[in-house]
Design a protein around this motif. Sequence first.
Motif, PDB file in Angstrom:
ATOM      1  N   ILE A 139       0.833  -1.204   0.000  1.00 34.66           N
ATOM      2  CA  ILE A 139       0.000   0.000   0.000  1.00 34.66           C
ATOM      3  C   ILE A 139       0.869   1.256   0.000  1.00 34.66           C
ATOM      4  CG2 ILE A 139      -0.215  -0.013   2.516  1.00 34.66           C
ATOM      5  CD1 ILE A 139      -2.739   1.270  -0.157  1.00 34.66           C
ATOM      6  N   ASP A 140       2.048   1.186   0.624  1.00 38.44           N
ATOM      7  CA  ASP A 140       2.946   2.347   0.595  1.00 38.44           C
ATOM      8  C   ASP A 140       3.432   2.626  -0.827  1.00 38.44           C
ATOM      9  OD1 ASP A 140       2.758   2.802   3.303  1.00 38.44           O
ATOM     10  OD2 ASP A 140       4.479   1.556   3.802  1.00 38.44           O
ATOM     11  N   GLN A 141       3.714   1.560  -1.580  1.00 35.87           N
ATOM     12  CA  GLN A 141       4.132   1.735  -2.973  1.00 35.87           C
ATOM     13  C   GLN A 141       2.990   2.286  -3.815  1.00 35.87           C
ATOM     14  OE1 GLN A 141       5.408  -2.387  -3.501  1.00 35.87           O
ATOM     15  NE2 GLN A 141       7.510  -1.703  -3.828  1.00 35.87           N
ATOM     16  N   ILE A 142       1.793   1.764  -3.602  1.00 34.50           N
ATOM     17  CA  ILE A 142       0.632   2.236  -4.352  1.00 34.50           C
ATOM     18  C   ILE A 142       0.390   3.716  -4.082  1.00 34.50           C
ATOM     19  CG2 ILE A 142      -1.878   2.027  -4.564  1.00 34.50           C
ATOM     20  CD1 ILE A 142      -1.544  -0.971  -4.014  1.00 34.50           C
ATOM     21  N   LEU A 143       0.486   4.105  -2.815  1.00 32.79           N
ATOM     22  CA  LEU A 143       0.261   5.503  -2.438  1.00 32.79           C
ATOM     23  C   LEU A 143       1.317   6.404  -3.061  1.00 32.79           C
ATOM     24  CD1 LEU A 143      -1.391   7.506  -0.740  1.00 32.79           C
ATOM     25  CD2 LEU A 143       0.171   7.035   1.160  1.00 32.79           C
ATOM     26  N   SER A 144       2.586   5.980  -2.981  1.00 28.06           N
ATOM     27  CA  SER A 144       3.673   6.782  -3.540  1.00 28.06           C
ATOM     28  C   SER A 144       3.524   6.949  -5.045  1.00 28.06           C
ATOM     29  CB  SER A 144       5.019   6.120  -3.207  1.00 28.06           C
ATOM     30  OG  SER A 144       6.079   6.821  -3.791  1.00 28.06           O
ATOM     31  N   ALA A 146       0.761   6.743  -6.776  1.00 27.77           N
ATOM     32  CA  ALA A 146      -0.412   7.575  -7.037  1.00 27.77           C
ATOM     33  C   ALA A 146      -0.052   9.049  -6.928  1.00 27.77           C
ATOM     34  CB  ALA A 146      -1.533   7.221  -6.062  1.00 27.77           C
ATOM     35  N   ARG A 147       0.656   9.400  -5.875  1.00 30.07           N
ATOM     36  CA  ARG A 147       1.008  10.806  -5.654  1.00 30.07           C
ATOM     37  C   ARG A 147       2.015  11.334  -6.663  1.00 30.07           C
ATOM     38  NH1 ARG A 147       1.449  10.635   1.011  1.00 30.07           N
ATOM     39  NH2 ARG A 147      -0.791  10.959   1.403  1.00 30.07           N
ATOM     40  N   GLY A 226      -5.349  13.046   4.374  1.00 28.20           N
ATOM     41  CA  GLY A 226      -4.663  13.128   3.088  1.00 28.20           C
ATOM     42  C   GLY A 226      -4.110  11.831   2.540  1.00 28.20           C
ATOM     43  N   TYR A 227      -4.643  10.693   2.982  1.00 29.13           N
ATOM     44  CA  TYR A 227      -4.186   9.403   2.450  1.00 29.13           C
ATOM     45  C   TYR A 227      -5.213   8.825   1.470  1.00 29.13           C
ATOM     46  CZ  TYR A 227      -0.596   9.634   6.045  1.00 29.13           C
ATOM     47  OH  TYR A 227       0.464  10.026   6.809  1.00 29.13           O
ATOM     48  N   ALA A 228      -6.435   8.614   1.941  1.00 25.43           N
ATOM     49  CA  ALA A 228      -7.479   8.092   1.058  1.00 25.43           C
ATOM     50  C   ALA A 228      -7.721   9.030  -0.118  1.00 25.43           C
ATOM     51  CB  ALA A 228      -8.776   7.890   1.846  1.00 25.43           C
ATOM     52  N   SER A 229      -7.541  10.321   0.106  1.00 24.70           N
ATOM     53  CA  SER A 229      -7.774  11.289  -0.965  1.00 24.70           C
ATOM     54  C   SER A 229      -6.787  11.109  -2.113  1.00 24.70           C
ATOM     55  CB  SER A 229      -7.690  12.721  -0.415  1.00 24.70           C
ATOM     56  OG  SER A 229      -6.414  12.973   0.140  1.00 24.70           O
ATOM     57  N   SER A 230      -5.543  10.766  -1.804  1.00 24.12           N
ATOM     58  CA  SER A 230      -4.542  10.570  -2.859  1.00 24.12           C
ATOM     59  C   SER A 230      -4.899   9.386  -3.744  1.00 24.12           C
ATOM     60  CB  SER A 230      -3.152  10.360  -2.241  1.00 24.12           C
ATOM     61  OG  SER A 230      -2.708  11.521  -1.583  1.00 24.12           O
ATOM     62  N   LEU A 231      -5.369   8.303  -3.128  1.00 24.81           N
ATOM     63  CA  LEU A 231      -5.779   7.137  -3.909  1.00 24.81           C
ATOM     64  C   LEU A 231      -7.018   7.456  -4.741  1.00 24.81           C
ATOM     65  CD1 LEU A 231      -5.301   4.308  -1.247  1.00 24.81           C
ATOM     66  CD2 LEU A 231      -3.680   5.104  -2.980  1.00 24.81           C
ATOM     67  N   ALA A 232      -7.908   8.284  -4.185  1.00 27.02           N
ATOM     68  CA  ALA A 232      -9.107   8.678  -4.925  1.00 27.02           C
ATOM     69  C   ALA A 232      -8.736   9.505  -6.148  1.00 27.02           C
ATOM     70  CB  ALA A 232     -10.041   9.467  -4.013  1.00 27.02           C
ATOM     71  N   VAL A 233      -7.771  10.400  -6.011  1.00 30.74           N
ATOM     72  CA  VAL A 233      -7.346  11.237  -7.137  1.00 30.74           C
ATOM     73  C   VAL A 233      -6.773  10.374  -8.255  1.00 30.74           C
ATOM     74  CG1 VAL A 233      -5.688  13.001  -7.879  1.00 30.74           C
ATOM     75  CG2 VAL A 233      -6.981  13.316  -5.770  1.00 30.74           C
ATOM     76  N   VAL A 247      -5.676  17.618  -1.032  1.00 32.98           N
ATOM     77  CA  VAL A 247      -5.123  18.532  -0.023  1.00 32.98           C
ATOM     78  C   VAL A 247      -4.142  17.772   0.862  1.00 32.98           C
ATOM     79  CG1 VAL A 247      -5.643  20.063   1.911  1.00 32.98           C
ATOM     80  CG2 VAL A 247      -7.222  19.912  -0.033  1.00 32.98           C
ATOM     81  N   ILE A 248      -2.922  18.261   0.923  1.00 32.40           N
ATOM     82  CA  ILE A 248      -1.905  17.643   1.779  1.00 32.40           C
ATOM     83  C   ILE A 248      -2.344  17.754   3.244  1.00 32.40           C
ATOM     84  CG2 ILE A 248       0.496  17.760   2.551  1.00 32.40           C
ATOM     85  CD1 ILE A 248       1.166  19.022  -0.182  1.00 32.40           C
ATOM     86  N   GLY A 249      -2.423  16.633   3.920  1.00 40.02           N
ATOM     87  CA  GLY A 249      -2.824  16.652   5.332  1.00 40.02           C
ATOM     88  C   GLY A 249      -4.321  16.648   5.553  1.00 40.02           C
TER      89      GLY A 249
END
Length: 266
Positions: A139-144, A146-147, A226-233, A247-249
Amino acid sequence: MADTSLSGLAYYLASKVLEEDADLYILGSFGSRYESSIVSSLKERFSERIETSGSAPNGDRNSAAPFAKISPWSGVDDELKLKNALEAIVSLHVAPPSPPTDSTSTVGITTASTSPPINYASPPSQSTPLPPPPGSRSIDQILSQARSRFKRLTPTEAMTSLIRSPESTYLVDIRPEKQREGEGSISGAIVIERNVLEWRLDPQSSTRIPEANNYDIAWIVFCSEGYASSLAVASLLDMGLRNATDVIGGFKAWEAEGRPVVHQVS
């Protein structure tokens, strides 16, 4: 070679001790050959961190539960050393040669003579995770990843975008209702919970909101931190909404920066 299931139990116990940064006590009646062999093996292999005593950890000299104590190591090898120590216990001394007829205490687990034997063939599911299949991502790789696809905005930058382009920029709150009630809300934000976000913002969807009428709109998504939002974007970008960001945070950062929020009055 140690049994892999017993090794898994050792790894599980070691991780728990290290997470809590606490000593591990092994209770038992060390007068028997079984418990004595445990202590002897521990002291022989890991003498710098093994202590034994004729009384229980509470200091009661009359207690029938003498103990051995393993303290966490200091340094980068903590986890490996502690796992090795625990593996030595469970792999070499998981069961006494001749089970006693009365109550006894094995490696940190007390059993009665009427209790069924402990089955170590199926260790706790948390003990040793299975190796990931080829092509999988954490999940950390997926998040990174995505961002890396878009430029995130600070609360100040998000508010500036809303002021400069009010006709083509929208703030979207994807938090569930209970979270909004507990944390507060941002006036003017469009509330679209995460589970229906794509259907509401896709210009081709029959259930889209009126504002979702083209692919150039700047959707500024936020969640609590600011975690679920990054995956949503990332999902919105996949649909062609190229100006989507978050939004960061999240809401908490927005409020911490002193931006206007609304709290529910009970």
